[in-house]
Write an enzyme that holds these catalytic residues in place. Structure first.
Site, PDB file in Angstrom:
ATOM      1  N   ASP A 190      -8.068  -4.328  -0.497  1.00  0.00           N
ATOM      2  CA  ASP A 190      -8.616  -4.735  -1.794  1.00  0.00           C
ATOM      3  C   ASP A 190      -8.512  -6.235  -2.015  1.00  0.00           C
ATOM      4  OD1 ASP A 190      -9.490  -2.317  -2.826  1.00  0.00           O
ATOM      5  OD2 ASP A 190      -7.441  -1.729  -3.292  1.00  0.00           O
TER       6      ASP A 190
ATOM      7  N   HIS B 117       0.852  -1.194   0.000  1.00  0.00           N
ATOM      8  CA  HIS B 117       0.000   0.000   0.000  1.00  0.00           C
ATOM      9  C   HIS B 117       0.882   1.235   0.000  1.00  0.00           C
ATOM     10  CE1 HIS B 117      -3.092   2.894   1.165  1.00  0.00           C
ATOM     11  NE2 HIS B 117      -3.959   1.996   0.721  1.00  0.00           N
TER      12      HIS B 117
HETATM   13  N1  ACO Z   1       4.452  -7.307  -5.521  1.00  0.00           N
HETATM   14  C1  ACO Z   1       5.789  -7.431  -5.560  1.00  0.00           C
HETATM   15  N2  ACO Z   1       6.660  -6.500  -5.132  1.00  0.00           N
HETATM   16  C2  ACO Z   1       6.146  -5.370  -4.651  1.00  0.00           C
HETATM   17  C3  ACO Z   1       4.755  -5.149  -4.575  1.00  0.00           C
HETATM   18  C4  ACO Z   1       3.901  -6.170  -5.029  1.00  0.00           C
HETATM   19  N3  ACO Z   1       2.575  -6.021  -4.960  1.00  0.00           N
HETATM   20  N4  ACO Z   1       4.518  -3.931  -4.041  1.00  0.00           N
HETATM   21  C5  ACO Z   1       5.712  -3.402  -3.793  1.00  0.00           C
HETATM   22  N5  ACO Z   1       6.708  -4.263  -4.156  1.00  0.00           N
HETATM   23  C6  ACO Z   1       8.151  -4.062  -3.957  1.00  0.00           C
HETATM   24  C7  ACO Z   1       8.721  -3.086  -4.957  1.00  0.00           C
HETATM   25  O1  ACO Z   1       9.196  -3.754  -6.111  1.00  0.00           O
HETATM   26  C8  ACO Z   1       9.831  -2.471  -4.162  1.00  0.00           C
HETATM   27  O2  ACO Z   1      10.909  -3.383  -4.116  1.00  0.00           O
HETATM   28  P1  ACO Z   1      12.427  -2.824  -4.016  1.00  0.00           P
HETATM   29  O3  ACO Z   1      12.507  -2.077  -2.725  1.00  0.00           O
HETATM   30  O4  ACO Z   1      13.258  -4.054  -4.075  1.00  0.00           O
HETATM   31  O5  ACO Z   1      12.592  -1.941  -5.221  1.00  0.00           O
HETATM   32  C9  ACO Z   1       9.264  -2.393  -2.740  1.00  0.00           C
HETATM   33  O6  ACO Z   1       8.313  -3.462  -2.675  1.00  0.00           O
HETATM   34  C10 ACO Z   1       8.574  -1.080  -2.416  1.00  0.00           C
HETATM   35  O7  ACO Z   1       7.602  -0.844  -3.432  1.00  0.00           O
HETATM   36  P2  ACO Z   1       7.141   0.568  -3.944  1.00  0.00           P
HETATM   37  O8  ACO Z   1       6.695   0.417  -5.361  1.00  0.00           O
HETATM   38  O9  ACO Z   1       8.205   1.580  -3.649  1.00  0.00           O
HETATM   39  O10 ACO Z   1       5.929   0.860  -3.045  1.00  0.00           O
HETATM   40  P3  ACO Z   1       4.901   1.966  -3.389  1.00  0.00           P
HETATM   41  O11 ACO Z   1       4.491   2.585  -2.119  1.00  0.00           O
HETATM   42  O12 ACO Z   1       5.397   2.862  -4.450  1.00  0.00           O
HETATM   43  O13 ACO Z   1       3.698   1.147  -4.038  1.00  0.00           O
HETATM   44  C11 ACO Z   1       1.683   0.007  -4.322  1.00  0.00           C
HETATM   45  C12 ACO Z   1       2.566   0.799  -3.341  1.00  0.00           C
HETATM   46  C13 ACO Z   1       1.453   0.820  -5.604  1.00  0.00           C
HETATM   47  C14 ACO Z   1       0.339  -0.259  -3.666  1.00  0.00           C
HETATM   48  C15 ACO Z   1       2.391  -1.307  -4.637  1.00  0.00           C
HETATM   49  O14 ACO Z   1       2.617  -2.030  -3.452  1.00  0.00           O
HETATM   50  C16 ACO Z   1       1.628  -2.151  -5.650  1.00  0.00           C
HETATM   51  O15 ACO Z   1       1.796  -1.974  -6.854  1.00  0.00           O
HETATM   52  N6  ACO Z   1       0.786  -3.102  -5.161  1.00  0.00           N
HETATM   53  C17 ACO Z   1      -0.042  -3.876  -6.037  1.00  0.00           C
HETATM   54  C18 ACO Z   1      -1.263  -3.071  -6.508  1.00  0.00           C
HETATM   55  C19 ACO Z   1      -2.323  -2.890  -5.452  1.00  0.00           C
HETATM   56  O16 ACO Z   1      -2.680  -3.815  -4.726  1.00  0.00           O
HETATM   57  N7  ACO Z   1      -2.836  -1.677  -5.341  1.00  0.00           N
HETATM   58  C20 ACO Z   1      -3.914  -1.354  -4.406  1.00  0.00           C
HETATM   59  C21 ACO Z   1      -3.407  -0.674  -3.206  1.00  0.00           C
HETATM   60  S1  ACO Z   1      -4.710  -0.444  -2.037  1.00  0.00           S
HETATM   61  C22 ACO Z   1      -5.570   0.909  -2.559  1.00  0.00           C
HETATM   62  O17 ACO Z   1      -5.070   1.701  -3.310  1.00  0.00           O
HETATM   63  C23 ACO Z   1      -6.969   1.129  -2.051  1.00  0.00           C
END
Ligand code: ACO
Length: 428
Positions: free
Chosen positions: A364, A307
Site C-alpha cells: 500500500d 503487515h
Molecule cells: N508503525 C509503528 N509501529 C508499528 C507499526 C507501524 N506501522 N506496525 C507495527 N508496529 C509495532 C507495534 O507497535 C508492535 O510493537 P511492540 O512489539 O513493541 O508492541 C509491533 O510492531 C508488532 O505490531 P502488531 O500490531 O502486533 O502487528 P500486527 O500484525 O497486529 O499489525 C498492521 C499489522 C495492522 C498492518 C500494523 O503493522 C499497522 O498498523 N500498520 C500500519 C497500517 C497499514 O499500513 N495497514 C495496511 C497493511 S497492508 C494491507 O492490509 C493490504
C-alpha cells in the site's frame, strides 16, 4: 502426522479427520462437530483459526513471504504475464493459450459497453460522494441492466457475466473518477490493450489526443496483478458468502467492494497518503513522526509499514518498489509529499525499532506513491485496488459455485437474557 484429532468433552472422546492441503497446511475437519457432540459449536471471532473453504486459487505464506496464484509465483507472473493473462489464470485455472486469450479479450470487449442510462445514476450522486460508494452502487445496478446475469446455474450465462463485469467495471471506474474531475463520461478504445484502455478512459481529455506512457502502463499492469487475489480476506470472503446464497455475480462483487472500502482493508493505501499530507502540513519533519511511531504512549503508527500476514517481507512490495522508482524517475515529479515518503522509507529501513520488528513498507505504501504520481485522486486509490481485485473475486465466486458450497451461515453463542415474562408498558 496422525490422520485425526481427538476432542474430549465431559469424558467423551470424538475423533475428527485432519485435512492436509497441497502445501501441507493442516486443518481439523469439524463438519460433523455439532451432530456428534449434540450441539457443541466453536467460536472464533474474526475467523483467525477458521478455514471457510478449500481453495485451489491462491497460496500465501506470510512467514516466508510467498504469494502464488494457481501455483505460479507472484514474482514470475508480475515479470512475465500481463493483467489479462493473470485474470484468465485466476478465473479459469490455467494460463491461456494465445487463442484462448484472444477469445477472452474479444468477448470482454464485446461486453464492455455500459448502458447509457447508468450515466443518469452517476449524475444523481453528489460530486463529493466517495468513489467506493458510487462504484459499489453502480456494480449492483448492472444487474438491473443485465437481468439474465442472475441465472447462476447457466454456465453460458455465467461466462457472459464474467466477460460483462471484466468489460464494464473499468468503464465504471473511469466514469467514477471522471465525474469527480468534471470530465465527460467517455468510452475507451477497443483497439487498445486492457490496461492501456483503462488509462485512456481515466485520463483522456476532450480537447487533446491521449498519449500512452509505457512506464505507467507497466506500473499499473503490475499493480493490478499484485492485487488480483489474496485468498480469503475480508472482501473475498464477503463475495463468497453473498454468492453462497446463489446471489448473482454483480451483487456479490458489489458487496465485496463495500467490504474493501473499509480503512482496515483496502482503505489503507488512502491512509498512507493522508498521513504523508499530514506530515507535510506539520512542516515535513520525518524524524519527529518516526519518533511518534516508536513512542508507545502515542497511538500514531507509520501507515504503509508492517503487515498482518507478511512478517518478514511483503513480496508484492519488493516488486512494486521497482515500478515506483521507474515511474518517479520517468515522470520527474517534484512533490514534497513524495519526498517525505522516500525519507520515511529510508529512515525506517535503517532504524533499529523498525528493523527489529520487521516493519517494512508494504504494497500500500508504494501503490499510494505510484497512484499519486500518476495524478489519481487519493479517494480513488481503493477503487484502483478493486479494479485489480476483480478477477480474484470472480475466481473465488466461481470456485464457490463449482464446489457447490452450502450457504454461509455461521453459528453463535447466545449470551442474552433467558426467557422472561412480557411486561405491559405501564409496568416497565
Ligand atoms: N508503525 C509503528 N509501529 C508499528 C507499526 C507501524 N506501522 N506496525 C507495527 N508496529 C509495532 C507495534 O507497535 C508492535 O510493537 P511492540 O512489539 O513493541 O508492541 C509491533 O510492531 C508488532 O505490531 P502488531 O500490531 O502486533 O502487528 P500486527 O500484525 O497486529 O499489525 C498492521 C499489522 C495492522 C498492518 C500494523 O503493522 C499497522 O498498523 N500498520 C500500519 C497500517 C497499514 O499500513 N495497514 C495496511 C497493511 S497492508 C494491507 O492490509 C493490504
Amino acid at each position: 502426522m496422525s490422520k485425526t484429532a481427538t476432542l474430549e468433552i465431559d469424558g467423551k472422546k470424538h475423533e475428527f479427520p485432519l485435512i492436509v492441503g497441497t502445501e501441507n497446511e493442516v486443518a481439523i475437519d469439524i463438519k460433523t462437530l455439532r451432530a456428534v457432540t449434540g450441539g457443541v459449536t466453536t467460536i472464533d471471532p474474526g475467523y483467525k483459526n477458521t478455514g471457510a473453504c478449500e481453495s485451489a486459487i491462491t497460496f500465501l505464506n506470510g512467514e516466508e513471504g510467498i504469494l502464488r496464484y494457481r501455483g505460479y509465483s507472484i514474482e514470475e507472473l508480475a515479470e512475465k504475464a500481463d493483467f489479462l493473462e493473470v485474470a484468465y489464470l485466476l478465473i479459469f485455472g490455467e494460463l491461456p493459450t494465445q487463442e484462448q486469450l484472444d477469445k477472452f479479450n474479444a468477448d470482454i470487449k464485446e461486453q464492455s459497453v455500459v448502458d447509457d442510462d447508468i450515466k443518469k445514476i452517476i449524475d444523481a450522486f453528489p460530486k463529493s460522494a466517495h468513489p467506493m460508494g458510487v462504484l459499489s452502487s453502480l456494480t449492483s445496478a448492472l444487474t438491473a441492466f443485465n437481468p439474465s446475469s442472475v441465472n447462476v446455474d447457466s454456465e453460458e450465462e455465467m461466462y457472459k457475466t464474467v466477460c460483462k463485469i471484466m468489460g464494464k467495471f473499468p468503464v465504471l471506474v473511469a466514469w467514477t473518477m471522471r465525474k469527480k474531475n468534471g470530465l465527460p463520461l467517455n468510452y475507451g478504445d477497443s483497439s487498445l490493450g486492457y490496461v492501456e484502455n483503462i488509462l485512456k478512459m481515466m485520463f483522456s481529455k476532450p480537447n487533446e489526443d491521449y498519449k500512452q506512457n509505457e512506464i505507467l502502463v507497466n506500473a499499473l499492469d503490475k499493480l493490478l496483478i499484485l492485487h488480483a487475489d489474496h485468498e480469503q480476506n475480508c472482501s473475498t470472503s464477503t463475495v463468497r458468502i453473498v454468492g453462497s446464497a446463489h446471489t448473482g455475480l454483480f451483487a456479490s462483487i458489489s458487496s465485496g467492494i463495500s467490504a474493501l472500502w473499509g480503512p482496515l482493508h483496502g482503505g489503507a493505501n488512502q491512509a498512507v497518503l493522508e498521513m504523508l499530507e499530514a506530515i507535510k502540513e506539520d512542516g515535513g519533519d520525518t524524524k519527529k513522526f518516526m519518533a511518534k511511531a516508536k513512542d508507545k504512549e502515542d497511538p500514531f503508527r507509520l501507515m504503509g509499514f508492517g503487515h498482518r500476514v507478511y512478517k518478514n517481507f511483503d513480496p508484492r512490495a519488493k516488486i512494486i518498489k521497482v515500478a515506483a522508482d521507474e515511474v518517479l524517475a520517468d515522470l520527474g515529479v517534484e512533490d514534497p509529499v513524495l519526498d517525505i515518503a522516500k525519507g520515511l522509507a529510508s529512515e525506517a529501513l535503517s532504524d533499529e525499532y523498525f528493523v527489529k520488528r520487521k516493519l517494512y513498507p508494504n504494497v500500500d505504501f508504494y501503490s499510494g506513491i505510484i497512484y499519486r504520481s500518476m495524478g489519481i485522486p487519493v479517494e480513488m486509490f481503493t477503487v484502483m485496488f478493486a479494479l485489480g481485485r476483480l478477477p480474484g473475486w470472480i475466481a473465488q465466486w466461481k470456485e464457490m459455485r463449482a464446489r457447490k458450497e452450502p450457504i454461509g451461515r455461521p453459528r453463535q453463542i447466545y449470551i442474552g437474557e433467558n426467557l422472561r415474562d412480557f411486561k405491559t408498558i405501564e409496568k416497565r
